[in-house]
Write an enzyme that holds these catalytic residues in place. Structure first.
Site, PDB file in Angstrom:
ATOM      1  N   GLY A 278       4.689   2.398   3.069  1.00  0.00           N
ATOM      2  CA  GLY A 278       5.028   1.343   4.014  1.00  0.00           C
ATOM      3  C   GLY A 278       4.505   1.532   5.424  1.00  0.00           C
ATOM      4  O   GLY A 278       4.808   0.727   6.303  1.00  0.00           O
ATOM      5  N   GLU A 320       4.213   7.961  -0.121  1.00  0.00           N
ATOM      6  CA  GLU A 320       3.403   7.069  -0.965  1.00  0.00           C
ATOM      7  C   GLU A 320       2.644   6.021  -0.159  1.00  0.00           C
ATOM      8  O   GLU A 320       2.878   4.829  -0.315  1.00  0.00           O
ATOM      9  CB  GLU A 320       4.324   6.362  -1.961  1.00  0.00           C
ATOM     10  CG  GLU A 320       5.150   7.317  -2.785  1.00  0.00           C
ATOM     11  CD  GLU A 320       6.156   6.615  -3.680  1.00  0.00           C
ATOM     12  OE1 GLU A 320       6.352   7.084  -4.805  1.00  0.00           O
ATOM     13  OE2 GLU A 320       6.730   5.586  -3.257  1.00  0.00           O
ATOM     14  N   PRO A 321       1.721   6.439   0.695  1.00  0.00           N
ATOM     15  CA  PRO A 321       0.973   5.439   1.459  1.00  0.00           C
ATOM     16  C   PRO A 321      -0.027   4.689   0.578  1.00  0.00           C
ATOM     17  O   PRO A 321      -0.735   5.314  -0.214  1.00  0.00           O
ATOM     18  CB  PRO A 321       0.241   6.282   2.507  1.00  0.00           C
ATOM     19  CG  PRO A 321       0.058   7.612   1.840  1.00  0.00           C
ATOM     20  CD  PRO A 321       1.269   7.814   0.971  1.00  0.00           C
ATOM     21  N   GLY A 322      -0.058   3.394   0.686  1.00  0.00           N
ATOM     22  CA  GLY A 322      -1.070   2.596  -0.004  1.00  0.00           C
ATOM     23  C   GLY A 322      -1.949   1.961   1.055  1.00  0.00           C
ATOM     24  O   GLY A 322      -3.082   2.366   1.294  1.00  0.00           O
ATOM     25  N   CYS A 391      -7.904 -25.972  -2.727  1.00  0.00           N
ATOM     26  CA  CYS A 391      -7.246 -27.268  -2.601  1.00  0.00           C
ATOM     27  C   CYS A 391      -5.802 -27.128  -2.127  1.00  0.00           C
ATOM     28  O   CYS A 391      -4.872 -27.550  -2.826  1.00  0.00           O
ATOM     29  CB  CYS A 391      -7.303 -27.995  -3.932  1.00  0.00           C
ATOM     30  SG  CYS A 391      -8.988 -28.201  -4.498  1.00  0.00           S
ATOM     31  N   TYR A 421      -4.144  -4.926  -0.767  1.00  0.00           N
ATOM     32  CA  TYR A 421      -3.449  -6.144  -1.192  1.00  0.00           C
ATOM     33  C   TYR A 421      -4.294  -7.408  -1.038  1.00  0.00           C
ATOM     34  O   TYR A 421      -3.746  -8.501  -0.879  1.00  0.00           O
ATOM     35  CB  TYR A 421      -2.097  -6.299  -0.455  1.00  0.00           C
ATOM     36  CG  TYR A 421      -1.233  -5.076  -0.615  1.00  0.00           C
ATOM     37  CD1 TYR A 421      -0.676  -4.760  -1.846  1.00  0.00           C
ATOM     38  CD2 TYR A 421      -0.999  -4.203   0.446  1.00  0.00           C
ATOM     39  CE1 TYR A 421       0.086  -3.620  -2.022  1.00  0.00           C
ATOM     40  CE2 TYR A 421      -0.241  -3.056   0.284  1.00  0.00           C
ATOM     41  CZ  TYR A 421       0.298  -2.770  -0.951  1.00  0.00           C
ATOM     42  OH  TYR A 421       1.052  -1.640  -1.120  1.00  0.00           O
TER      43      TYR A 421
HETATM   44  C1  LIG Z   1       4.383  -0.826  -2.337  1.00  0.00           C
HETATM   45  C2  LIG Z   1       4.925   0.536  -2.449  1.00  0.00           C
HETATM   46  C3  LIG Z   1       4.318   1.589  -1.777  1.00  0.00           C
HETATM   47  C4  LIG Z   1       3.129   1.417  -0.875  1.00  0.00           C
HETATM   48  O1  LIG Z   1       3.398   0.605   0.213  1.00  0.00           O
HETATM   49  P1  LIG Z   1       2.309   0.495   1.399  1.00  0.00           P
HETATM   50  O2  LIG Z   1       2.912  -0.504   2.312  1.00  0.00           O
HETATM   51  O3  LIG Z   1       1.045   0.037   0.779  1.00  0.00           O
HETATM   52  O4  LIG Z   1       2.185   1.854   1.987  1.00  0.00           O
HETATM   53  C5  LIG Z   1       4.827   2.861  -1.954  1.00  0.00           C
HETATM   54  N1  LIG Z   1       5.894   3.085  -2.765  1.00  0.00           N
HETATM   55  C6  LIG Z   1       6.500   2.079  -3.419  1.00  0.00           C
HETATM   56  C7  LIG Z   1       7.649   2.395  -4.299  1.00  0.00           C
HETATM   57  C8  LIG Z   1       6.051   0.779  -3.288  1.00  0.00           C
HETATM   58  O5  LIG Z   1       6.670  -0.209  -3.934  1.00  0.00           O
END
Ligand SMILES: *Cc1c(COP(=O)(O)O)cnc(C)c1O
Length: 463
Positions: A278, A320-322, A391, A421
């Site tokens: 997050g 858990e960085p995405g 559209c 995303y």
């Molecule tokens: C979506 C999610 C993430 C990654 O969130 P980011 O905002 O991309 O860092 C990590 N852990 C869990 C459980 C998630 O659902």
């Protein structure tokens, strides 16, 4: 606020200090390093380059729209996260942000672990050679088939999200004659969005098991009693695009409190906590994200402090960085098709993609920036809305931005920070062909996900 109330018209810079627009950058040709990936620059002719290649060449070879991903930036961000947390912690990349086989190989090479939350993501991870023990399986409604698959593969952990799932995973593990390592996802009563967090008493959401009312403690009781499960820890994920560390502090404190309660009731100290992802990135110049080492220090300080006061051994932390890894590494390149000035309002700039390659603006009111990248321009700034070709009037890519007033059809414009995303949420709306993801590194560019073709579309249509 009515836009037409602006007396001076959209091309006048005074408009910008009213409402929520930011002022146009003094120099629209300047590239703010915060929102562009590391190797992006302009060449002597003013064209944007990434990994040493100009956008004109990239557009010629790969077409538009397309996502261009700066591979060395991706790898550097992985290393920055791994180094910041060190050998005593684990960094899991959240695959849902963007996943492909090449990405899995980079993660593996740079020492990261991987979160997946569907059978498709698990297949991609395993196919590209991620060791199963470095994979965590997430989701609030994993199917029995997905759980079977994860247990058979031997994933390092399954994050349990409901009372039903505790039993389901235990049964499946037992049937396979294994003890599956699991964490329990708890909701700690904190919701974080960007610059603020909200402590909520009531947990009105589909994810996790509430700490409130002793639900999480009950889940722990059940998990500890099932032979098929090895409960290794507690998991908390509080939101996304967060800049304020205060939400993580509250979350960490509550998770450690739960570990202390578990120790008091069961005499076991769970060895791990996961504080989720997050962490925010800069989509526009206004955003001010934290660096991985600041985040690592803040989290480890709070966990250490709380554990000392609860007389607990400090658990191993995972994160858990995405978005924070892949988001800043890519931009979307579009070609300008039509330009419609609406007198007294704004100018609509239509590009050859839209909500099919970036749904975030429509879905979350996300803010992006945009730049003219095929050339520089000294023309006046004009207030624009960058829209797609779909559209829907909500088909907006960038809601409010400034581009040079001499913008013309055929110009290339780019939206930075679209690595997370965007491709992973892309759709075929209007039978759009989903764009390729092109990795660029040291003067070489290659598609890691190719562009969809009309044959791909027709091949699914078997009626
Ligand atoms: C979506 C999610 C993430 C990654 O969130 P980011 O905002 O991309 O860092 C990590 N852990 C869990 C459980 C998630 O659902």
């Amino acid at each position: 606020m009515s836009r037409s109330a602006h007396p001076a018209g959209p091309r006048h810079a005074d408009v910008l200090t009213e409402g929520h627009y930011s002022a146009p950058a003094a120099d629209l040709n300047a590239l703010d390093a915060k929102v562009w990936s590391r190797t992006v620059t302009r060449d002597a002719d003013g064209a944007l380059t990434v990994g040493g290649i100009t956008v004109a060449r990239l557009a010629e070879e790969f077409g538009t729209p397309a996502y261009f991903l700066d591979e060395s930036d991706f790898r550097a961000r992985c290393r920055a996260w791994a180094d910041a947390f060190g050998p005593g912690a684990d960094v899991f990349y959240a695959g849902k942000a963007f996943l492909s086989r090449a990405v899995v190989r980079w993660l593996k090479e740079e020492g990261l672990n991987l979160d997946v939350c569907s059978g498709g993501e698990l297949t991609t991870a395993l196919d590209a050679g991620m060791p199963a023990e470095r994979i965590a399986f997430h989701g609030n409604n994993k199917t029995v088939a997905e759980i079977e698959r994860a247990v058979e593969a031997g994933v390092g952990r399954i994050v349990l999200d409901s009372f039903q799932e505790i039993v389901r995973v235990a049964h499946i593990a037992q049937r396979h004659g294994v003890r599956q390592r699991v964490q329990i996802r708890v909701t700690v009563g904190v919701e974080a969005h960007t610059h603020e967090f909200i402590a909520t008493a009531h947990e009105d959401q589909k994810f996790g098991i509430a700490l409130a009312d002793g639900q999480a403690a009950e889940a722990v009781r059940r998990a500890l009693n099932l032979d098929g499960l090895e409960l290794i820890g507690v998991h908390s994920h509080i939101g996304s695009q967060i800049f304020d560390m205060a939400g993580f502090e509250v979350s960490a404190r509550r998770v450690v409190q739960l570990l202390a309660e578990i120790r008091d009731e069961h005499g076991v100290e769970l060895p791990e906590i996961d504080l989720g992802g997050g962490l925010g990135i800069a989509y526009t110049s206004e955003d001010d994200p934290r660096e991985p080492h600041e985040i690592a220090k803040a989290l480890s300080d709070i966990v250490t402090r709380e554990c000392e006061s609860a007389k607990l051994r400090t658990p191993r932390i995972s994160v858990e960085p995405g978005r924070a890894i892949v988001g800043p590494t890519a931009f979307t390149l579009y070609e300008v098709g039509t330009i419609k000035p609406l007198e007294g309002l704004r100018t609509y700039v239509s590009v050859d993609g839209g909500m099919s390659d970036n749904i975030r603006t429509a879905l979350y009111d996300a803010e992006y920036s945009v730049a003219l990248v095929s050339r520089t321009s000294d023309a006046e700034p004009m207030l624009v809305r960058v829209v797609g070709k779909h559209c829907e009037s909500g088909d907006i890519v960038v809601k409010d931005a400034f581009l040079p007033a001499d913008l013309a059809p055929g110009d290339l414009i780019a939206v930075p920070a679209t690595g997370a995303y965007c491709r992973s949420m892309a759709s075929n709306y209007n039978h759009a062909l989903r764009p390729p993801v092109v990795a660029v590194r040291d003067g070489e560019a290659r598609a890691i996900v190719r562009r969809e073709t009309e044959e791909d579309l027709l091949s699914l249509d078997v009626g």
